[in-house]
Write a protein that holds these residues in place. Structure first.
Motif, mmCIF file in Angstrom:
data_model
loop_
_atom_site.group_PDB
_atom_site.id
_atom_site.type_symbol
_atom_site.label_atom_id
_atom_site.label_comp_id
_atom_site.label_asym_id
_atom_site.label_seq_id
_atom_site.Cartn_x
_atom_site.Cartn_y
_atom_site.Cartn_z
ATOM 1 N N GLY A 71 -21.381 -42.962 -21.831
ATOM 2 C CA GLY A 71 -20.580 -44.210 -22.327
ATOM 3 C C GLY A 71 -20.236 -45.298 -21.140
ATOM 4 O O GLY A 71 -20.386 -45.037 -20.016
ATOM 5 N N SER A 128 -11.535 -35.006 -29.593
ATOM 6 C CA SER A 128 -12.048 -34.223 -28.319
ATOM 7 C C SER A 128 -11.522 -32.867 -28.463
ATOM 8 O O SER A 128 -10.522 -32.601 -28.275
ATOM 9 C CB SER A 128 -11.279 -34.964 -27.168
ATOM 10 O OG SER A 128 -11.596 -34.142 -25.907
ATOM 11 N N THR A 162 -20.259 -37.771 -24.091
ATOM 12 C CA THR A 162 -19.912 -39.085 -23.759
ATOM 13 C C THR A 162 -20.478 -39.470 -22.509
ATOM 14 O O THR A 162 -19.974 -40.590 -21.824
ATOM 15 C CB THR A 162 -18.306 -39.073 -23.315
ATOM 16 O OG1 THR A 162 -17.945 -38.143 -22.481
ATOM 17 C CG2 THR A 162 -17.615 -38.711 -24.948
ATOM 18 N N HIS A 202 -14.262 -37.603 -25.443
ATOM 19 C CA HIS A 202 -13.887 -38.414 -26.560
ATOM 20 C C HIS A 202 -12.288 -38.693 -26.547
ATOM 21 O O HIS A 202 -11.823 -37.905 -26.059
ATOM 22 C CB HIS A 202 -14.174 -37.756 -27.867
ATOM 23 C CG HIS A 202 -15.825 -37.422 -27.806
ATOM 24 N ND1 HIS A 202 -16.446 -38.540 -28.368
ATOM 25 C CD2 HIS A 202 -16.566 -36.389 -28.120
ATOM 26 C CE1 HIS A 202 -17.965 -38.089 -28.681
ATOM 27 N NE2 HIS A 202 -17.735 -36.655 -28.244
ATOM 28 N N SER A 258 -15.015 -36.789 -18.170
ATOM 29 C CA SER A 258 -15.151 -37.639 -19.503
ATOM 30 C C SER A 258 -15.061 -37.159 -20.721
ATOM 31 O O SER A 258 -15.896 -36.069 -21.045
ATOM 32 C CB SER A 258 -16.459 -38.515 -19.371
ATOM 33 O OG SER A 258 -16.634 -39.214 -20.741
ATOM 34 N N VAL A 303 -14.107 -42.079 -23.489
ATOM 35 C CA VAL A 303 -15.103 -42.746 -24.090
ATOM 36 C C VAL A 303 -15.014 -42.822 -25.382
ATOM 37 O O VAL A 303 -15.162 -41.768 -26.136
ATOM 38 C CB VAL A 303 -16.327 -42.466 -23.470
ATOM 39 C CG1 VAL A 303 -17.620 -43.065 -24.063
ATOM 40 C CG2 VAL A 303 -16.578 -42.300 -21.807
ATOM 41 N N ASP A 304 -15.024 -43.893 -25.927
ATOM 42 C CA ASP A 304 -14.932 -43.983 -27.886
ATOM 43 C C ASP A 304 -16.600 -44.143 -28.073
ATOM 44 O O ASP A 304 -16.648 -45.835 -27.967
ATOM 45 C CB ASP A 304 -13.898 -44.993 -28.089
ATOM 46 C CG ASP A 304 -13.826 -45.091 -29.884
ATOM 47 O OD1 ASP A 304 -14.677 -44.515 -30.293
ATOM 48 O OD2 ASP A 304 -12.645 -45.280 -30.055
ATOM 49 N N LEU A 305 -17.167 -43.547 -28.524
ATOM 50 C CA LEU A 305 -18.504 -43.790 -28.744
ATOM 51 C C LEU A 305 -18.655 -44.576 -30.271
ATOM 52 O O LEU A 305 -19.304 -45.679 -30.280
ATOM 53 C CB LEU A 305 -19.534 -42.571 -28.803
ATOM 54 C CG LEU A 305 -19.660 -41.889 -27.529
ATOM 55 C CD1 LEU A 305 -20.611 -40.473 -27.623
ATOM 56 C CD2 LEU A 305 -20.373 -42.816 -26.380
#
Length: 212
Positions: free
Chosen positions: A85, A181, A82, A176, A174, A205-207
């Motif tokens: 992100g 995660s 992330t 997911h 940071s 962070v939502d990629l």
């Protein structure tokens, strides 16, 4: 509760030593019950001695950053996939407002336990370096003064290593989202808050959402 192992390598080694510990006791018991008891006593005494010496030999964790130039804020960022992100970049930008930011980005070289055990880390470090360079480029485009390095495969150990040389005012981790995660499952954020005496900010962070 604090994780008794400082790195994944230590935890992996402990599993194998436990297997060896049990195997030697069983082997001794096949010879004679007293031999088995003797092996058990000797091994247990050695383990107690190792735990005692290990505790005495641990280095103290830095508790506070030393003085640095007025108006400067040192921010330690720890992230893996992330690291580039948008929410992370926005958080760093927000924390840098009104000050001269000094940002260090650490990307742990995540690896499988087996490859870490046999010191096969080249691929993991190369992948981490590529992610780091892409992230630093994005930060420079956003006007953030940052530098970076590839850290230990264990995120908490990577943080501890950085604390000894960088002395940040705060830490940003940071990850997911919770359902994806691995770091959250391992308690990295909670562990950092318990282990290090500095403010810790957790950024999700939502990629998948960013890329859709």
């Amino acid at each position: 509760m604090r994780n008794p192992f400082r790195t994944e390598e230590e935890a992996f080694r402990f599993v194998w030593l436990t297997i060896l510990y049990a195997a030697l006791i069983v082997a001794g018991s096949f010879i004679n019950v007293w031999v088995g008891l003797g092996v058990f006593a000797v091994e247990t005494a050695l383990i107690i001695w190792w735990i005692f010496m290990r505790g005495r030999g641990e280095r103290p964790i830095q508790q506070a950053p030393p003085p640095h130039p007025e108006g400067e804020r040192r921010i330690l960022v720890v992230a893996n996939e992330t690291v580039g992100g948008a929410p992370l970049l926005e958080q760093i930008r927000k924390r840098s407002e009104g000050v001269h930011e000094n940002v260090l980005v650490v990307v742990p070289a995540l690896n499988s336990p087996l490859k870490h055990w046999v010191s096969d880390e080249d691929g993991a470090r190369e992948a981490a370096q590529q992610r780091l360079e892409a992230s630093l480029a994005a930060m420079r485009e956003a006007g953030i003064d940052a530098r970076g390095e590839v850290g230990d495969s264990d995120p908490l150990q990577a943080i501890e290593d950085a604390l000894r040389t960088f002395a940040p005012d705060e830490l940003i981790i940071s990850t997911h989202p919770a359902e994806r995660s691995h770091w959250l499952e391992r308690g990295v954020v909670v562990g950092a808050r318990e282990r290090f005496a500095l403010p810790v900010t957790h950024v999700v962070v939502d990629l998948e959402k960013e890329q859709s």
